[in-house]
Write an enzyme that holds these catalytic residues in place. Structure first.
Site, PDB file in Angstrom:
ATOM      1  N   HIS A  94      23.614 -40.077 -12.197  1.00 35.52           N
ATOM      2  CA  HIS A  94      22.297 -39.571 -12.219  1.00 35.52           C
ATOM      3  C   HIS A  94      22.026 -38.680 -10.815  1.00 35.52           C
ATOM      4  CE1 HIS A  94      17.728 -39.466 -11.784  1.00 35.52           C
ATOM      5  NE2 HIS A  94      17.536 -39.975 -12.919  1.00 35.52           N
ATOM      6  N   PRO A  95      21.161 -37.575 -10.969  1.00 34.79           N
ATOM      7  CA  PRO A  95      21.161 -36.747  -9.803  1.00 34.79           C
ATOM      8  C   PRO A  95      20.433 -37.565  -8.452  1.00 34.79           C
ATOM      9  CG  PRO A  95      19.814 -35.781 -11.447  1.00 34.79           C
ATOM     10  CD  PRO A  95      20.881 -36.962 -12.163  1.00 34.79           C
TER      11      PRO A  95
END
Length: 372
Positions: free
Chosen positions: A232-233
């Site tokens: 996930h960024p």
């Protein structure tokens, strides 16, 4: 004869569907109790019937998946007689959905404005590849083309991977879902006005909507999408790791969960380490933290870690194959895999329950022309 149970019982749907998006919308309506009349040509019917090896008679499994519980009506829409029959059906129908090639309905005089002018009560849903407006509106398209065109393929996979198609038909099936949502919205409005209306949906718009968070970050923050495979960024650690015997996923979505993770791992010093003390610090030092986690997590079996993390309240899950997922007691308890009435095979039901009951698959896909 109309369906006698289900929340949409009493509704009649005409489906001019091919292969996937249109038929998927029709299958949702059928599972929810509507009578779905699938209009097909005499010469072979829906192309989906031959999409893959023969499974049920001469029809493919994919045709069963997306056409269960319908009736097949043969009409030659290129003939005046066939179009007259379609108008007769429309007089008694509530909804018409189609995903015919762009321009076909206009050439036949059965486009949305023409049909709704003649049948004011009718709710008409047109599905296309690229949308109802714009310079590409007449282009046909298939799932992988629209995943590519919308940019979805570019955000899938890892940082060094080429663009990768997502495994499920997100654009096709998502378009079918949006079609049903739009139609039900107009059905509610029709109760007040007595008039139907036109819903337009497309694979391109669906693809763009699935990428909305990435698009909005690009437009508002000039933030280029980053690819993290399972990661996930905006959270770390929030990705897959390899235990000694298989992969599993950890999702640490806030600092409280990170503290629980450290407790389960026996690494309380990480909470005082300025590199890892808060999520934004962990984002800056993602590579270092992931490397340390990999070294620790690879030393024990997956089940050992999952048991420890679940006891500590850390969200985690094994990365299953489909076969492994279907063996899980939780999946079996949901009852999504349903026996098709009168047949020896099963299909996956709708992912919803109403008043505690999942809509039942009403029957197999129709034989060509069985409802004519």
């Amino acid at each position: 004869m109309r369906a006698v149970d289900g929340p949409l019982a009493g509704l009649r749907v005409i489906e001019l569907g091919q292969v996937l998006a249109g038929p998927f919308a029709g299958a949702i309506f059928a599972d929810l109790g509507a009578e779905v009349l699938k209009i097909e040509r005499a010469e072979g019917g829906d192309d989906g019937r031959r999409m893959g090896v023969a499974f049920h008679g001469e029809d493919s499994l994919i045709f069963q998946v997306f056409n269960r519980g319908k009736k097949s009506v043969i009409l030659d829409l290129k003939s005046p007689e066939g179009r007259d029959s379609l108008h007769e059906l429309a007089e008694t129908a509530d909804i018409l959905v189609h995903n015919l090639r762009p321009g076909v309905t206009e050439s036949l005089g059965i486009d949305g404005p023409a049909m709704c002018a003649r049948h004011e009560h009718l709710i008409y849903c047109a599905m296309s590849a690229f949308g109802s407006t714009g310079p590409e509106r007449l282009r046909p398209g298939y799932e992988p083309l629209l995943q590519a065109y919308s940019g979805l393929s570019s955000i899938n996979g890892g940082p060094d991977d080429p663009p990768i198609r997502m495994g499920a038909s997100l654009c096709d099936q998502g378009t079918g879902m949006w079609a049903v949502i739009g139609v039900l919205s107009l059905l509610h409005r029709r109760r007040e006005t007595g008039r139907g209306g036109i819903v337009d949906v497309s694979l391109l718009e669906t693809g763009l909507s699935w990428a909305a968070s990435k698009i909005d970050a690009l437009m508002n923050q000039n933030q280029q999408p980053q690819k993290h495979r399972s990661g996930h960024p905006d959270f770390v650690p929030y990705e897959s790791f390899d235990a000694a015997d298989g992969p599993f996923l950890i999702c640490v979505g806030n600092d409280r969960l990170f503290a629980k993770l450290c407790g389960a791992l026996g690494t309380p010093g990480w909470l005082e380490d300025p590199r890892y003390a808060g999520n934004r610090a962990r984002l800056r030092n993602r590579d270092a933290l992931v490397a340390e986690l990999n070294a620790i997590l690879s030393t024990r079996p997956r089940a050992t870690w999952i048991t420890a993390f679940e006891a500590a309240g850390v969200p985690c899950a094994p990365i299953h194959t489909l076969a492994e997922a279907l063996e899980e007691e939780q999946v079996q308890a949901l009852g999504m895999i349903q026996q098709v009435p009168g047949e020896t095979f099963t299909l996956t039901g709708l992912p919803l329950s109403i008043d505690g009951i999942r809509p039942k698959i009403r029957g197999p896909a129709p034989r060509l022309g069985d409802g004519t």
